[in-house]
Design a protein around this motif. Sequence first.
Motif, PDB file in Angstrom:
ATOM      1  N   UNK A 135       9.548 -40.310  -0.789  1.00 51.82           N
ATOM      2  CA  UNK A 135       9.999 -41.058   0.384  1.00 51.82           C
ATOM      3  C   UNK A 135       9.234 -40.659   1.636  1.00 51.82           C
ATOM      4  N   UNK A 136       8.961 -39.379   1.773  1.00 49.46           N
ATOM      5  CA  UNK A 136       8.183 -38.890   2.924  1.00 49.46           C
ATOM      6  C   UNK A 136       6.780 -39.469   2.877  1.00 49.46           C
ATOM      7  N   UNK A 138      11.124 -26.927   6.110  1.00 48.99           N
ATOM      8  CA  UNK A 138      11.439 -28.359   6.025  1.00 48.99           C
ATOM      9  C   UNK A 138      12.058 -28.741   4.686  1.00 48.99           C
ATOM     10  N   UNK A 139      11.894 -27.895   3.696  1.00 46.78           N
ATOM     11  CA  UNK A 139      12.414 -28.197   2.365  1.00 46.78           C
ATOM     12  C   UNK A 139      11.474 -29.039   1.530  1.00 46.78           C
ATOM     13  N   UNK A 140      10.299 -29.332   2.067  1.00 44.22           N
ATOM     14  CA  UNK A 140       9.318 -30.148   1.353  1.00 44.22           C
ATOM     15  C   UNK A 140       8.438 -29.228   0.508  1.00 44.22           C
ATOM     16  N   UNK A 141       8.303 -29.557  -0.754  1.00 42.12           N
ATOM     17  CA  UNK A 141       7.466 -28.771  -1.661  1.00 42.12           C
ATOM     18  C   UNK A 141       6.043 -29.320  -1.632  1.00 42.12           C
ATOM     19  N   UNK A 142       5.105 -28.465  -1.269  1.00 41.92           N
ATOM     20  CA  UNK A 142       3.718 -28.898  -1.076  1.00 41.92           C
ATOM     21  C   UNK A 142       3.111 -29.514  -2.335  1.00 41.92           C
ATOM     22  N   UNK A 143       3.350 -28.905  -3.490  1.00 38.63           N
ATOM     23  CA  UNK A 143       2.740 -29.443  -4.708  1.00 38.63           C
ATOM     24  C   UNK A 143       3.319 -30.816  -5.066  1.00 38.63           C
ATOM     25  N   UNK A 171      10.167 -29.614  11.102  1.00 40.84           N
ATOM     26  CA  UNK A 171       9.607 -30.926  11.392  1.00 40.84           C
ATOM     27  C   UNK A 171       8.512 -31.354  10.418  1.00 40.84           C
ATOM     28  N   UNK A 172       8.265 -32.667  10.443  1.00 41.43           N
ATOM     29  CA  UNK A 172       7.148 -33.266   9.712  1.00 41.43           C
ATOM     30  C   UNK A 172       6.519 -34.258  10.680  1.00 41.43           C
ATOM     31  N   UNK A 173       5.295 -33.993  11.105  1.00 39.84           N
ATOM     32  CA  UNK A 173       4.605 -34.839  12.077  1.00 39.84           C
ATOM     33  C   UNK A 173       3.239 -35.241  11.577  1.00 39.84           C
TER      34      UNK A 173
END
Length: 114
Positions: free
Chosen positions: A5-6, A37-42, A105-107
């Motif tokens: 989704x991101x 952010x809780x986002x996993x890079x892989x 954040x995610x920018x």
Amino acid sequence: MHELGIVFHIIKSVEGVAVENQLKKVHSVTIELGEVSGVLHNYLDDCWSWACSKNELMNGAKLIIEVIPAVTFCENCGKSYETVQHGKTCPNCNSPNTYLVSGNEINIKEIEAV
């Protein structure tokens, strides 16, 4: 997996910029991604590659991730500290009266395109 989704949101935003600026091909997108952010890079990389391969404007575009450190502020003592190392409790005064200042954040920072 919210990473997909991101990625879709980033691509949609980039497409808007591309239309406004008459861009034909995106070579890379640099994002700032908060440390907590809780986002996993892989997962983000895998979703990016898959989604970009389905999009003419984005096909082959590289995703560059710059990590924003997580910083927490203590309202009791007025000091900031590294969130990941110390958590929600202030290491200076042991107060739980804290809040996250940055790192969630995610920018979109930069788009390289022609």
